[in-house]
Each structure stands twice: as structure tokens, then as C-alpha cells.
Design a protein around this motif. Structure first.
Motif, short mmCIF file in Angstrom:
data_model
loop_
_atom_site.label_atom_id
_atom_site.label_comp_id
_atom_site.label_asym_id
_atom_site.label_seq_id
_atom_site.Cartn_x
_atom_site.Cartn_y
_atom_site.Cartn_z
N LEU A 187 17.86 32.83 5.04
CA LEU A 187 19.10 32.96 5.38
C LEU A 187 19.04 34.35 6.50
CD1 LEU A 187 20.44 33.41 1.88
CD2 LEU A 187 20.91 31.79 3.44
N ASP A 192 20.61 28.03 6.91
CA ASP A 192 21.08 27.30 5.58
C ASP A 192 20.85 26.18 4.39
OD1 ASP A 192 22.42 26.91 2.85
OD2 ASP A 192 24.95 27.27 4.19
N ARG A 233 29.89 31.53 4.50
CA ARG A 233 31.17 30.36 5.01
C ARG A 233 32.47 30.31 3.72
NH1 ARG A 233 25.63 29.63 3.16
NH2 ARG A 233 26.45 29.82 0.82
N GLU A 290 16.29 28.21 -1.66
CA GLU A 290 16.66 28.86 -0.98
C GLU A 290 15.55 30.18 -0.79
OE1 GLU A 290 21.15 29.01 -0.73
OE2 GLU A 290 20.72 28.88 -2.84
#
Length: 480
Positions: free
Chosen positions: A459, A464, A4, A454
């Protein structure tokens, strides 16, 4: 966040100037979380890594440098005695500490050992913002931010030539987690090599990441930050040089050779810190605005972030997500005008207790700002530190924003970085910090309203999870 927004490998820091930076002779403007009458910049403890941009001495001059040990020891000990925010040093008998460590430091066989002894002495105070480094001080793992891993060194005078292959490695997943590529910069060397997020990495530059353990006891979040920063230091080096990654694909491994690319942004320097590459990224995900930035800096970051929020307000988005993942802090003065973009009433952010006075961080509404008053969600991880923690905690306690992600680093005290004899550099704390509700963030961090795990698998699928959780909260009108 490289997928990002690229993050650079620098220790968390927080400059505490309200009216700008005040770079004193031999000093980095104070750092850490908070604000002081004048300014200053802080870096949270870089676990056994020389701060980027610290004074660098060529190998041939180290014999001269070794003769300054007594001056360095005395300056370090005296500075803590006279300038630490707590005159009692937490009840530690500082004179007795000197008696225990002075002979050991003077008799150290080499400079790395000398610095280890000195930092063991500072460790007696059990604070994360105390660290001494300088010429001849090698990292525990041979990773020096001013030196290429797979070839070629770079001096502080040529920091503009530093580059990286364009990826971030973090420890994520359940349990102890695994070192994982969590972001890849488009068009970077990593992207050209076909590397993807969710890929496990076992070695960087021939060094096994599993061995990157600190001699000091650390909280789990600090361990994750430690490896993240160590990996980034190893990835960084002179532009055009190369570094190898060993990636794990099921039961097999393979080495990938990557080129260190130049940064697209211009380097910035703040005293002994740097080089810094400030970036701001904004986009709209459906009916939600998302803005990410990697440092709290009055220039050039504040205006870009404020403009993004204003554009989202004009577009009447349902909410705004402020992504502070990997943001190590910066100028605390930026937190106040940024909060003004989001509130229409007086909003305290916390209090700093210095050695002889106190300061409060308060954002007052401004007639020059039409604030955005819709739902706000702040994203955090182990790389969120210092000013980022002050900003997130202040809005969270005010009920103005939800925090989503992982617990932050928990290193929000303001500190200064001073130059000592012989090119040594000392970082020490100058104030205590508490949130408006009296919570000490040091050693605790900001606890998210919703913690999101996470995983490499998520991923790898292009997901996300943290951002997706934030979007769900915004679209449910701020309901957790």
C-alpha cells in the motif's frame, strides 16, 4: 475504501424488505441477510459498541433509566423466547439461563455492568446477531459513536454534524497483521496532513489500538473487523473537533492532530441505524470497469450502480470488477435487481428459514434489463458482510463471478432491532440463511476463489494487490 471510496464506521447490516423498508413502531425494519414478506433492517453484532443512532439518554436521566432494569430483562428474555427463528434456541434451556442471570443483572452496580451481564446472557446462545444496548451503556474502551474522542459529545438528534478525518484503519499483513492506514480520502484532513496508505497506526485519540480486544471469543476475521470498526468509531465525532493519531515510522513514532471534516454526502437514517452516508464510485481502468459502493440501498445506490454497469456494457469493457470491500450490507432487496444486471437466466441467491415459513431469494431475468454478460470479479475483505455476502456467494455459486480478496465477515443472518423499555435497543436473529448449495455463511463467510494478502509495504507503494489480481483474472477471460 477511502483511497477508492470512503467507508464509514458502521456495523454490518442487512435490511430484508423485498418491497421497501417497513419501519414499525419501536422497530428497525429487519436486518441481516435475506428477505422477508415485509421489510426490516439488520446490523450484525456490534461487539460492545452502541449502534450509531440508538436511543441516547443524557447522563442526568440515567438514574430514572436504572429503574427499568426489570422491564428490560423481561422484555429481552421474552423476545428471544417468542420471536427467535429457532423455537428451541439451539437446545439452550432458556428458563435455566434466566435463573442464572436475573439476580446478577438486577444487582449490577451500574449500567455498564448491567449491560455486560445482559449480553453475557445473550452470549449463551452463541450467535453473532444478539446484542443489547441503551442509555448508560458504555463501550469497553470508552468509544461511543455518539461522542467525540478528543472533546465534545454529539447526541442522536445532531447526527448530521458528525464527521471524520478521512481515513480507514484496518489490520493487514502476514500473521497477526498490524493496524494500517488503508485508504485516505482526497482533500481530507488526513490528506492535508500528508498521511499515506501503508502507514502503521498505534493509537487513536490517545488509546492504544493493541488493547482493543473483545471479551468474547472471536474468529480472526471478526477480530480484524472489530478493530476496524473500533478505530472508525474513535475517529468519528462532531465536525470541527479534533482527534490524534500516533503513527509508527520505523523505530520512531509521532502524533498527528487531525480535524474531523463534514461528510460530502447527506446522512440517511434507517430506524435505529445511522447515520449512513451512501457513496457510489465508478471508473474504467484500461479496458475494465470498476464500480464500488458502500451500502446495499434501493435509494440512492441501486440506480447509480446499475447505470455504471450499463455504461460499461455499452463501452464493451472486457470485464467488470464490483468492489464490496468494507460494504457491510444493507437492503437485501437490492441484491436481486443488481444480479439481474449480470445474468440472463434464473439465478437463486439463497433461502431464509424463519420461525414459521421459508423465503427464497431469486433473481429472474427482466425484459427491462439488457444484462452485462462478460467476466465479473467481486472484491471482498473482513468488512464485507450481510447482503454483500449473499450477493457474492450467490454469483460465485452460480459460476457467474469470481471472488477475490479476503474471507468475508461471516455474519449474514437477518435480524431485527427493537426498542425496549427505557430506551434500550435489542438486536436478535429472525431467520437462518443458506446459499443455493446449502452453505451456511454464518461463522464461515464467503471464501474467495483467490485470496490475496494485503501488506503495508504494498500500500505504501501505491499498489492495490486485490484489484490488480482481479484485473489479471478479467483480462485472462475469467481464468484463475
Amino acid at each position: 475504501m477511502l483511497r477508492r471510496l470512503r467507508r464509514v464506521g458502521v456495523a454490518p447490516f442487512c435490511v430484508i424488505a423485498l418491497s421497501g423498508l417497513a419501519a414499525c413502531a419501536g422497530k428497525t425494519p429487519p436486518a441481516g441477510g435475506g428477505t422477508a414478506p415485509q421489510g426490516n433492517g439488520a446490523v450484525v453484532e456490534p461487539p460492545r459498541f452502541t449502534p450509531s443512532g440508538a436511543a441516547t439518554v443524557k447522563p442526568e436521566s440515567r438514574s430514572v433509566y436504572a429503574g427499568t432494569r426489570a422491564a428490560i430483562f423481561d422484555a429481552t428474555w421474552t423476545t428471544l423466547r417468542d420471536k427467535h427463528y429457532d423455537p428451541t434456541l439451539g437446545g439452550v434451556d432458556w428458563q435455566a439461563v434466566r435463573a442464572r442471570y436475573e439476580a446478577r443483572a438486577m444487582g449490577a452496580p451500574d449500567e455498564p455492568t448491567f449491560y455486560r451481564v445482559m449480553n453475557d446472557m445473550l452470549g449463551e446462545l452463541k450467535q453473532s446477531h444478539l446484542f443489547l444496548t441503551g442509555p448508560g451503556d458504555e463501550s469497553e474502551f470508552g468509544v461511543n459513536p455518539d461522542e467525540g474522542v478528543d472533546g465534545g459529545g454529539v447526541s442522536a438528534s445532531s447526527v448530521g454534524s458528525l464527521g471524520d478525518p478521512g481515513l480507514t484503519i484496518r489490520v493487514i499483513g502476514p500473521g497477526a497483521g498490524a493496524p494500517t492506514i488503508t485508504a485516505v480520502r482526497p482533500n481530507s484532513s488526513a490528506a492535508r496532513a500528508g498521511l499515506r496508505t501503508g502507514t502503521i497506526v498505534s493509537h487513536v485519540g490517545g488509546r492504544p489500538l493493541a488493547t482493543l480486544k473483545s471479551r468474547r471469543a472471536m474468529r480472526p476475521v471478526e477480530e480484524r473487523f472489530y478493530l476496524r470498526r473500533a478505530a472508525m468509531q474513535a475517529l468519528s465525532g462532531p465536525v470541527g473537533s479534533q482527534v490524534t493519531l500516533r503513527i509508527v515510522e520505523g523505530a520512531t513514532t509521532k502524533d498527528v492532530l487531525l480535524r474531523r471534516d463534514a461528510h460530502a454526502e447527506s446522512a440517511m437514517r434507517i430506524g435505529n441505524l445511522g447515520p449512513l452516508y451512501p457513496e457510489v464510485s465508478s471508473r474504467q481502468v484500461g479496458d475494465v470497469g470498476v464500480v464500488a459502493f458502500n451500502y446495499f440501498l434501493l435509494e440512492p445506490v441501486l440506480k447509480k450502480v446499475a447505470d455504471a454497469i450499463e455504461q460499461f456494457r455499452v463501452r464493451k469493457v472486457k470485464g467488470i470488477v464490483i468492489d464490496l470491500r468494507g460494504n457491510p450490507g444493507g437492503v437485501a432487496a437490492m441484491a436481486i435487481p443488481l444480479v439481474r444486471q449480470l445474468v440472463n437466466k434464473r439465478t437463486p441467491l439463497g433461502t431464509l428459514a424463519h420461525r414459521d415459513h421459508q423465503n427464497s431469494l431469486v433473481a429472474e431475468p427482466s425484459l427491462d434489463v439488457t444484462p452485462y454478460l462478460g467476466p465479473v470479479v467481486i472484491l471482498t475483505d473482513e468488512g464485507t458482510a450481510s447482503t454483500s455476502e449473499i450477493f457474492a456467494a450467490g454469483l460465485q455459486e452460480a459460476g457467474r463471478a469470481h471472488v477475490v480478496g479476503q474471507v468475508t465477515l461471516g455474519q449474514a443472518l437477518p435480524s431485527v432491532i427493537e426498542s425496549l423499555p427505557g430506551g434500550a435497543v435489542l438486536q436478535y436473529v429472525v431467520a437462518d440463511f443458506k446459499t443455493p448449495k446449502g452453505v451456511a455463511l454464518e461463522g464461515r463467510g464467503v471464501i474467495p476463489d483467490r485470496q490475496v494478502l494485503e501488506t503495508p509495504a504494498a500500500l505504501a507503494q501505491g499498489m492495490d494487490p486485490v484489484l490488480e489480481a482481479a484485473l489479471t483474472i478479467v483480462r485472462s477471460k475469467g481464468k484463475l
